[in-house]
Motif scaffolding. Structure first.
Motif, PDB file in Angstrom:
ATOM      1  N   ILE A 187       0.843  -1.201   0.000  1.00 14.03           N
ATOM      2  CA  ILE A 187       0.000   0.000   0.000  1.00 14.03           C
ATOM      3  C   ILE A 187       0.872   1.242   0.000  1.00 14.03           C
ATOM      4  O   ILE A 187       0.637   2.210  -0.736  1.00 14.03           O
ATOM      5  N   ASN A 244       2.244   1.996  -3.414  1.00 14.13           N
ATOM      6  CA  ASN A 244       1.267   2.624  -4.309  1.00 14.13           C
ATOM      7  C   ASN A 244       1.036   4.082  -3.947  1.00 14.13           C
ATOM      8  O   ASN A 244       0.900   4.930  -4.839  1.00 14.13           O
ATOM      9  N   ILE A 245       0.986   4.383  -2.647  1.00 12.53           N
ATOM     10  CA  ILE A 245       0.773   5.772  -2.224  1.00 12.53           C
ATOM     11  C   ILE A 245       1.950   6.636  -2.648  1.00 12.53           C
ATOM     12  O   ILE A 245       1.775   7.766  -3.136  1.00 12.53           O
ATOM     13  N   ALA A 285       1.690   7.580  -6.218  1.00 19.39           N
ATOM     14  CA  ALA A 285       0.330   7.951  -6.630  1.00 19.39           C
ATOM     15  C   ALA A 285       0.313   9.071  -7.656  1.00 19.39           C
ATOM     16  O   ALA A 285      -0.568   9.131  -8.506  1.00 19.39           O
ATOM     17  N   VAL A 313      -3.463   6.140 -10.083  1.00 21.61           N
ATOM     18  CA  VAL A 313      -4.206   5.523  -8.980  1.00 21.61           C
ATOM     19  C   VAL A 313      -4.904   6.568  -8.119  1.00 21.61           C
ATOM     20  O   VAL A 313      -5.450   6.237  -7.065  1.00 21.61           O
ATOM     21  N   LEU A 359      -7.349   4.243  -4.508  1.00 18.14           N
ATOM     22  CA  LEU A 359      -6.437   3.719  -3.497  1.00 18.14           C
ATOM     23  C   LEU A 359      -7.180   2.966  -2.396  1.00 18.14           C
ATOM     24  O   LEU A 359      -6.607   2.075  -1.763  1.00 18.14           O
ATOM     25  N   LEU A 408      -7.801   2.077   4.101  1.00 16.96           N
ATOM     26  CA  LEU A 408      -7.145   3.359   3.847  1.00 16.96           C
ATOM     27  C   LEU A 408      -7.977   4.482   4.472  1.00 16.96           C
ATOM     28  O   LEU A 408      -8.818   5.093   3.830  1.00 16.96           O
ATOM     29  N   SER A 459      -8.789   8.524   2.989  1.00 13.78           N
ATOM     30  CA  SER A 459      -8.366   8.391   1.590  1.00 13.78           C
ATOM     31  C   SER A 459      -8.655   9.637   0.746  1.00 13.78           C
ATOM     32  O   SER A 459      -8.020   9.824  -0.296  1.00 13.78           O
ATOM     33  N   THR A 461      -5.570  11.649  -0.242  1.00 17.24           N
ATOM     34  CA  THR A 461      -4.545  11.209  -1.182  1.00 17.24           C
ATOM     35  C   THR A 461      -4.432  12.128  -2.390  1.00 17.24           C
ATOM     36  O   THR A 461      -3.341  12.318  -2.929  1.00 17.24           O
TER      37      THR A 461
END
Length: 356
Positions: A53, A56-57, A60, A65, A82, A131, A134, A137
């Motif tokens: 995770i 991916n963040i 981002a 994503v 996400l 998450l 979120s 993000t």
């Protein structure tokens, strides 16, 4: 011994004196009744999902994503991409690990039965908010993952497992969160104190950096969405007025900090002292935060760090859940502040004001 986050940090580049998450579980097994091989592997599975995770963040803004999926989740909230990724990675890691027989997620309408390893002695149920925060993000603000772990009796019927798992938070065998911010931290408890681990991206390991965390009693910070103040009860508004007064002894004033991610606000207050509030409002008369996978795990953490968690009238960990997505008001943080909040909410604010 309790430690502040800056006390005795390891020298730069010196990792020999720092313990990894897995080493910590193994070396401290005598302090953790649940620290069997299966339990250690379960925490490893959660940490692996957290690393994915986090990956991916961190990318981002490069990968596609960000933004919404176009779907609405069971909470009637617009699902972020996400959110979906974090939910999928946690389920995949727990399913692959084979130590978990039941999961419950904020993103799923019902619990999901898994098939645990037939050789495992324990059956674990894991509830999580994949998450938290979120919506942050898209603006590069901090977010987090929250998880809660229970054990289930042997030979639980798959159709009845959710009812067996819906137990008060006091029966959790472990709980924790992952904060994705300027660094990535894995903070957890097994009912024997709270310890924090920071992800070293160079070696891909969570390293013990915050041992034996204790929340300061000082009222340094408070976190609440004051845009909703007109929907707050008169008792809560009175508490906020009292909270903002200067300390009669030191002259210090409490500061407001609200990120909009429960994990981030809680993590800051855990380190600095303070409280987080999400009360009942006109729009959310039962509160907004979910009991099973938000309030309960954080309540176990804060109590193990010397703080308290309440719905304004009752200890969070004593509440009997009736459903997976049950909501609750939440007041959580330094014990003196939660006691003061309860006094005001229960009509005893004069007692607190009398003490100054």
């Amino acid at each position: 011994m309790s430690h502040s986050p800056s006390e005795n940090p390891p020298p730069p580049g010196d990792l020999e004196s720092v313990m990894t998450l897995e080493q910590f579980i193994i070396d401290r097994h005598e302090r953790f009744p649940q620290a069997t091989g299966a339990f250690a592997r379960l925490l490893r599975d959660v940490s692996v999902a957290a690393k994915i995770i986090n990956h991916n963040i961190r990318r981002a803004g490069i990968l596609d994503v960000l933004g919404e999926t176009g779907r609405v989740n069971v909470q009637d909230e617009r699902q972020k991409q996400l959110d979906e990724i974090a939910d999928r990675e946690l389920e995949r890691a727990l399913r692959r690990g084979g130590e978990c027989c039941l999961i419950g997620s904020e993103e799923q309408p019902e619990t999901i039965p898994l098939s645990p390893d037939a050789t495992a002695q324990e059956q674990f149920a894991v509830f999580f908010d994949p998450l938290d925060g979120s919506t942050n993000t898209d603006v590069n603000a901090s977010v987090g993952t929250i998880f809660s772990i229970y054990t289930l009796p042997e030979h639980v019927d798959r159709d009845d497992s959710v009812h067996v798992a819906l137990r008060p938070g006091a029966e959790q065998v472990a709980a924790g969160y992952v904060a994705y911010g300027s660094s990535t931290m894995f903070v957890f408890t097994t009912g024997n104190g709270v310890n924090g681990f920071t992800l070293d991206p160079g070696i891909g390991e969570f390293l013990l950096t915050h041992p034996d965390l204790q929340i300061p009693a000082a009222r340094a910070m408070y976190s609440v969405n004051e845009a909703d103040i007109e929907d707050f009860s008169p008792e809560l508004r009175s508490f906020l007025r009292w909270l903002k007064q200067k300390d009669p002894q030191t002259g210090a004033r409490v500061r407001a900090r609200y990120i909009g991610s429960f994990v981030s606000d809680f993590h800051r207050n855990l380190l600095t002292g303070g409280l987080y509030m999400y009360p009942a409002t006109a729009d959310y008369p039962q509160g907004k935060l979910r009991l099973m996978y938000e309030a309960n795990p954080m309540a176990l953490l804060v109590e193990q760090a010397g703080g308290r968690a309440s719905d304004g009238h009752r200890r969070i960990l004593d509440l009997q859940p009736e459903e997976l997505h049950q909501r609750t008001p939440l007041f959580i943080g330094s014990a003196p502040l939660i006691e003061a909040a309860e006094a005001f909410l229960q009509g005893r604010g004069a007692e607190v004001e009398g003490r100054g």
